[in-house]
Scaffold this motif. Structure first.
Motif, PDB file in Angstrom:
ATOM      1  N   UNK A  58     -51.022  23.404 -40.288  1.00  0.00           N
ATOM      2  CA  UNK A  58     -50.647  24.044 -39.018  1.00  0.00           C
ATOM      3  C   UNK A  58     -51.451  23.476 -37.859  1.00  0.00           C
ATOM      4  N   UNK A  59     -52.722  23.199 -38.085  1.00  0.00           N
ATOM      5  CA  UNK A  59     -53.551  22.611 -37.029  1.00  0.00           C
ATOM      6  C   UNK A  59     -52.977  21.271 -36.593  1.00  0.00           C
ATOM      7  N   UNK A  60     -52.647  20.446 -37.563  1.00  0.00           N
ATOM      8  CA  UNK A  60     -52.094  19.123 -37.227  1.00  0.00           C
ATOM      9  C   UNK A  60     -50.742  19.253 -36.532  1.00  0.00           C
ATOM     10  N   UNK A  61     -49.936  20.209 -36.982  1.00  0.00           N
ATOM     11  CA  UNK A  61     -48.616  20.403 -36.378  1.00  0.00           C
ATOM     12  C   UNK A  61     -48.738  20.787 -34.902  1.00  0.00           C
ATOM     13  N   UNK A  62     -49.768  21.565 -34.568  1.00  0.00           N
ATOM     14  CA  UNK A  62     -49.951  21.996 -33.179  1.00  0.00           C
ATOM     15  C   UNK A  62     -50.985  21.149 -32.442  1.00  0.00           C
ATOM     16  N   UNK A  63     -51.412  20.048 -33.054  1.00  0.00           N
ATOM     17  CA  UNK A  63     -52.361  19.114 -32.450  1.00  0.00           C
ATOM     18  C   UNK A  63     -53.669  19.800 -32.062  1.00  0.00           C
ATOM     19  N   UNK A  64     -54.182  20.583 -33.024  1.00  0.00           N
ATOM     20  CA  UNK A  64     -55.470  21.251 -32.845  1.00  0.00           C
ATOM     21  C   UNK A  64     -56.413  20.658 -33.890  1.00  0.00           C
ATOM     22  N   UNK A  65     -57.665  20.558 -33.556  1.00  0.00           N
ATOM     23  CA  UNK A  65     -58.659  20.004 -34.478  1.00  0.00           C
ATOM     24  C   UNK A  65     -58.629  20.784 -35.792  1.00  0.00           C
ATOM     25  N   UNK A  67     -60.562  20.644 -38.361  1.00  0.00           N
ATOM     26  CA  UNK A  67     -61.878  21.126 -38.791  1.00  0.00           C
ATOM     27  C   UNK A  67     -62.205  22.466 -38.149  1.00  0.00           C
ATOM     28  N   UNK A  68     -61.854  22.613 -36.880  1.00  0.00           N
ATOM     29  CA  UNK A  68     -62.076  23.884 -36.184  1.00  0.00           C
ATOM     30  C   UNK A  68     -61.244  24.984 -36.814  1.00  0.00           C
ATOM     31  N   UNK A  69     -59.980  24.712 -37.030  1.00  0.00           N
ATOM     32  CA  UNK A  69     -59.078  25.712 -37.601  1.00  0.00           C
ATOM     33  C   UNK A  69     -59.534  26.084 -39.011  1.00  0.00           C
ATOM     34  N   UNK A  70     -59.898  25.100 -39.805  1.00  0.00           N
ATOM     35  CA  UNK A  70     -60.359  25.386 -41.163  1.00  0.00           C
ATOM     36  C   UNK A  70     -61.652  26.203 -41.154  1.00  0.00           C
ATOM     37  N   UNK A  71     -62.529  25.937 -40.205  1.00  0.00           N
ATOM     38  CA  UNK A  71     -63.769  26.712 -40.100  1.00  0.00           C
ATOM     39  C   UNK A  71     -63.459  28.178 -39.797  1.00  0.00           C
TER      40      UNK A  71
END
Length: 88
Positions: A58-65, A67-71
């Motif tokens: 989902x992070x990649x799909x919305x172009x969000x880092x 690592x941040x989202x996983x944290x």
């Protein structure tokens, strides 16, 4: 948009994030109750990995880092596990 309008938009988004965390916490508490009833362990590493994988996707799909989202998701998972352990 003005600075004040942008800040209001951030406030709305922040409120929505907290609402979603509350909803997620409620569902996690329900899962904990089901696990207790069925005698299942608190930790399910396979499920945790699936959550982390989805978070990264989902992070990649919305172009969000990612690592941040996983944290953030790691923190949510850990908090849920602590609550599950305390409720046993």
């Amino acid at each position: 948009m003005s600075l004040d309008e942008l800040r209001e938009e951030i406030q709305t988004i922040d409120r929505e994030i907290v609402e979603l965390i509350a909803q997620r916490t409620y569902v996690a508490e329900t899962i904990a109750a089901v696990k207790r009833e069925e005698g299942l362990p608190t930790t399910d590493e396979k499920q945790e990995q699936a959550v982390m994988d989805r978070a990264g996707e989902n992070a990649r799909r919305f172009d969000v880092d990612d690592n941040l989202v996983k944290a953030i998701f790691r923190l949510l998972i850990e908090l849920n596990k602590v609550e599950q352990r305390e409720s046993r």
